[in-house]
Design a protein around this motif. Structure first.
Motif, mmCIF file in Angstrom:
data_model
loop_
_atom_site.group_PDB
_atom_site.id
_atom_site.type_symbol
_atom_site.label_atom_id
_atom_site.label_comp_id
_atom_site.label_asym_id
_atom_site.label_seq_id
_atom_site.Cartn_x
_atom_site.Cartn_y
_atom_site.Cartn_z
ATOM 1 N N GLU A 257 0.831 -1.209 0.000
ATOM 2 C CA GLU A 257 0.000 0.000 0.000
ATOM 3 C C GLU A 257 0.864 1.258 0.000
ATOM 4 N N ARG A 258 1.916 1.278 0.795
ATOM 5 C CA ARG A 258 2.827 2.431 0.801
ATOM 6 C C ARG A 258 3.476 2.613 -0.558
ATOM 7 N N GLU B 105 1.109 4.187 -2.967
ATOM 8 C CA GLU B 105 0.937 5.619 -2.692
ATOM 9 C C GLU B 105 2.157 6.432 -3.121
#
Length: 47
Positions: free
Chosen positions: A16-17, A20
């Motif tokens: 997820e990081r 992003e």
């Protein structure tokens, strides 16, 4: 030693990081994964 659930959570958080912070890298990796899928496993190098 981490449990499998803890490892999955850690990997999901990392993914997820990455989505992003560098979505272009995620896209390039997806393309690479699709192309490499056709090749199958890498054979061992001769000794």
């Amino acid at each position: 030693m981490m449990t499998p659930n803890r490892q999955r959570k850690l990997l999901a958080d990392m993914a997820e990081r990455l989505r992003e912070e560098d979505p272009q890298l995620v896209g390039r990796f997806a393309i690479f994964a699709r192309l490499a899928e056709e090749d199958g496993p890498v054979p061992p190098e001769p000794a």
